[in-house]
Design an enzyme around this catalytic site. Structure first.
Site, PDB file in Angstrom:
ATOM      1  N   PRO A  88      -0.313  -2.619 -10.799  1.00  0.00           N
ATOM      2  CA  PRO A  88       0.654  -1.512 -10.824  1.00  0.00           C
ATOM      3  C   PRO A  88       0.334  -0.508 -11.929  1.00  0.00           C
ATOM      4  CG  PRO A  88       1.688  -3.589 -11.505  1.00  0.00           C
ATOM      5  CD  PRO A  88       0.286  -3.914 -11.102  1.00  0.00           C
ATOM      6  N   GLU A 115       1.876 -13.268 -13.580  1.00  0.00           N
ATOM      7  CA  GLU A 115       2.067 -12.187 -14.555  1.00  0.00           C
ATOM      8  C   GLU A 115       0.933 -11.181 -14.488  1.00  0.00           C
ATOM      9  OE1 GLU A 115       5.495 -12.379 -15.334  1.00  0.00           O
ATOM     10  OE2 GLU A 115       4.483 -10.999 -16.683  1.00  0.00           O
ATOM     11  N   ARG A 153      -9.903   3.247   8.652  1.00  0.00           N
ATOM     12  CA  ARG A 153      -9.647   4.247   9.691  1.00  0.00           C
ATOM     13  C   ARG A 153     -10.445   5.531   9.463  1.00  0.00           C
ATOM     14  NH1 ARG A 153      -5.145   5.330  11.576  1.00  0.00           N
ATOM     15  NH2 ARG A 153      -5.074   7.571  11.469  1.00  0.00           N
ATOM     16  N   ASP A 168      -4.236  13.995  10.421  1.00  0.00           N
ATOM     17  CA  ASP A 168      -3.278  13.122   9.742  1.00  0.00           C
ATOM     18  C   ASP A 168      -2.739  13.782   8.483  1.00  0.00           C
ATOM     19  OD1 ASP A 168      -3.189  10.929  11.365  1.00  0.00           O
ATOM     20  OD2 ASP A 168      -4.667   9.760  10.247  1.00  0.00           O
TER      21      ASP A 168
HETATM   22  C1  LIG Z   1       3.719  -9.447 -10.351  1.00  0.00           C
HETATM   23  S1  LIG Z   1       2.275  -8.457 -10.417  1.00  0.00           S
HETATM   24  C2  LIG Z   1       1.933  -8.399 -12.138  1.00  0.00           C
HETATM   25  C3  LIG Z   1       2.566  -7.244 -12.800  1.00  0.00           C
HETATM   26  C4  LIG Z   1       2.211  -7.094 -14.282  1.00  0.00           C
HETATM   27  N1  LIG Z   1       2.861  -8.089 -15.073  1.00  0.00           N
HETATM   28  C5  LIG Z   1       2.652  -5.711 -14.733  1.00  0.00           C
HETATM   29  O1  LIG Z   1       3.834  -5.532 -15.021  1.00  0.00           O
HETATM   30  O2  LIG Z   1       1.805  -4.793 -14.740  1.00  0.00           O
HETATM   31  C6  LIG Z   1       1.043  -9.520  -9.782  1.00  0.00           C
HETATM   32  C7  LIG Z   1      -0.121  -8.820  -9.118  1.00  0.00           C
HETATM   33  O3  LIG Z   1       0.329  -8.059  -8.017  1.00  0.00           O
HETATM   34  C8  LIG Z   1      -0.539  -6.957  -7.808  1.00  0.00           C
HETATM   35  N2  LIG Z   1       0.319  -5.755  -7.788  1.00  0.00           N
HETATM   36  C9  LIG Z   1       1.651  -5.701  -7.969  1.00  0.00           C
HETATM   37  N3  LIG Z   1       2.120  -4.483  -7.812  1.00  0.00           N
HETATM   38  C10 LIG Z   1       1.068  -3.693  -7.496  1.00  0.00           C
HETATM   39  C11 LIG Z   1       0.932  -2.306  -7.201  1.00  0.00           C
HETATM   40  N4  LIG Z   1       1.959  -1.469  -7.221  1.00  0.00           N
HETATM   41  N5  LIG Z   1      -0.299  -1.857  -6.896  1.00  0.00           N
HETATM   42  C12 LIG Z   1      -1.376  -2.677  -6.880  1.00  0.00           C
HETATM   43  N6  LIG Z   1      -1.290  -4.005  -7.170  1.00  0.00           N
HETATM   44  C13 LIG Z   1      -0.079  -4.502  -7.463  1.00  0.00           C
HETATM   45  C14 LIG Z   1      -1.577  -6.980  -8.922  1.00  0.00           C
HETATM   46  O4  LIG Z   1      -2.733  -7.603  -8.406  1.00  0.00           O
HETATM   47  C15 LIG Z   1      -0.901  -7.841  -9.974  1.00  0.00           C
HETATM   48  O5  LIG Z   1      -1.861  -8.519 -10.786  1.00  0.00           O
END
Ligand SMILES: C[S@@+](CC[C@H](N)C(=O)[O-])C[C@H]1O[C@@H](n2cnc3c(N)ncnc32)[C@H](O)[C@@H]1O
Length: 250
Positions: A88, A115, A153, A168
């Site tokens: 994220p 995490e 795509r 698109d």
């Molecule tokens: C619960 S999340 C960890 C979040 C992390 N503790 C933080 O707050 O940045 C677990 C995993 O989900 C994926 N993930 C969660 N949200 C995401 C997003 N918006 N975009 C891309 N990957 C995401 C990532 O691979 C991340 O390591």
């Protein structure tokens, strides 16, 4: 193109890879998508991929070793252009990013859980960190599959009617125009007359105006960087004048 996904939940990928355009592209050899179980790259009896966080606090963290091993093994099969860490905290994934990735030959996507992932994976293994939006999901599989879908795509031959990719939303920095199909009238709502007219020049102009009008109303932030020709710029100018006049009346 080849895409490798590294995950502790390989079966999560079965549905999105097993249907529709992505499935067809795989079957036709347009893309080779390989899903790796991260646990196959562990060395202990319990096949553990995670451990507690140094410094304390709740939640487990992916250990670096299995991920480094997985990427080393994939690299051993051929050159890798990008190792993408889903996160994220990453750069937002957009249509432009999808286009950039679609031009690469081999991409690896790492799916985190818990995490997150030991930060050495971000700093020393991943070549980029990508987010699919400002919200936190439980894992990187859905983000990885979103990327796969958006990228596949765009690969030549993946979408039956090539044109549909060009029009698109976002492809030229604008939202798509509205689409209608039969019946021409449904519960009293008629399809715009111009679409039934057979006048292709009028239809083209109507679609152009609708795409611009929608973008102006819903996503004006896209317009400054949209790739507009002189006809579109003129239509946009008129639309903005009309909107200004409407607001003046309010
Ligand atoms: C619960 S999340 C960890 C979040 C992390 N503790 C933080 O707050 O940045 C677990 C995993 O989900 C994926 N993930 C969660 N949200 C995401 C997003 N918006 N975009 C891309 N990957 C995401 C990532 O691979 C991340 O390591």
């Amino acid at each position: 193109m080849r895409i490798d996904l590294v995950t502790i939940f390989p079966r999560l990928c079965d549905g999105p890879l097993g249907e529709g355009i992505v499935r067809r592209a795989i079957d036709r050899g347009i893309v080779d998508v390989r899903v790796h179980d991260l646990r196959d790259y562990t060395t202990d009896r319990h096949r553990s991929v995670d451990d507690v966080s140094y410094g304390g606090g709740p939640g487990m963290v992916f250990k670096p070793e299995p991920l480094f091993r997985a990427v080393d093994a994939i690299r051993g099969e051929g050159e890798v252009d990008a190792v993408i860490l889903t996160s994220p905290q990453g750069r937002p994934f957009t249509q432009r990013e999808a286009e950039r990735l679609a031009a690469l030959r081999h991409v690896v996507v790492l799916c985190g859980r818990y995490e997150g992932i030991d930060d050495r994976v971000r700093s020393a293994l991943a070549t980029e960190e990508v987010s699919i939006g400002d919200y936190v999901l439980s894992g990187g599989e859905l983000p990885a599959l979103v990327m796969v879908d958006a990228v596949v795509r765009l690969l030549p031959g993946a979408v039956g009617d090539e044109e549909s990719v060009d029009v698109d939303s976002f492809s030229r920095g604008l939202l798509d125009f509205p689409h209608f199909t039969r019946p021409a009238e449904y519960r009293g709502w008629r399809v715009p007359d111009v679409l039934l007219s057979g006048n292709h020049a009028e239809i083209r102009r109507w679609r152009m105006r609708e795409a611009l009008s929608r973008t102006l109303a819903l996503r004006p932030d896209l317009l400054p960087t949209a790739d507009l020709d002189s006809e579109e710029r003129e239509i946009l100018r008129v639309l903005m004048e009309e909107r200004g006049a409407e607001h003046g009346r309010d």
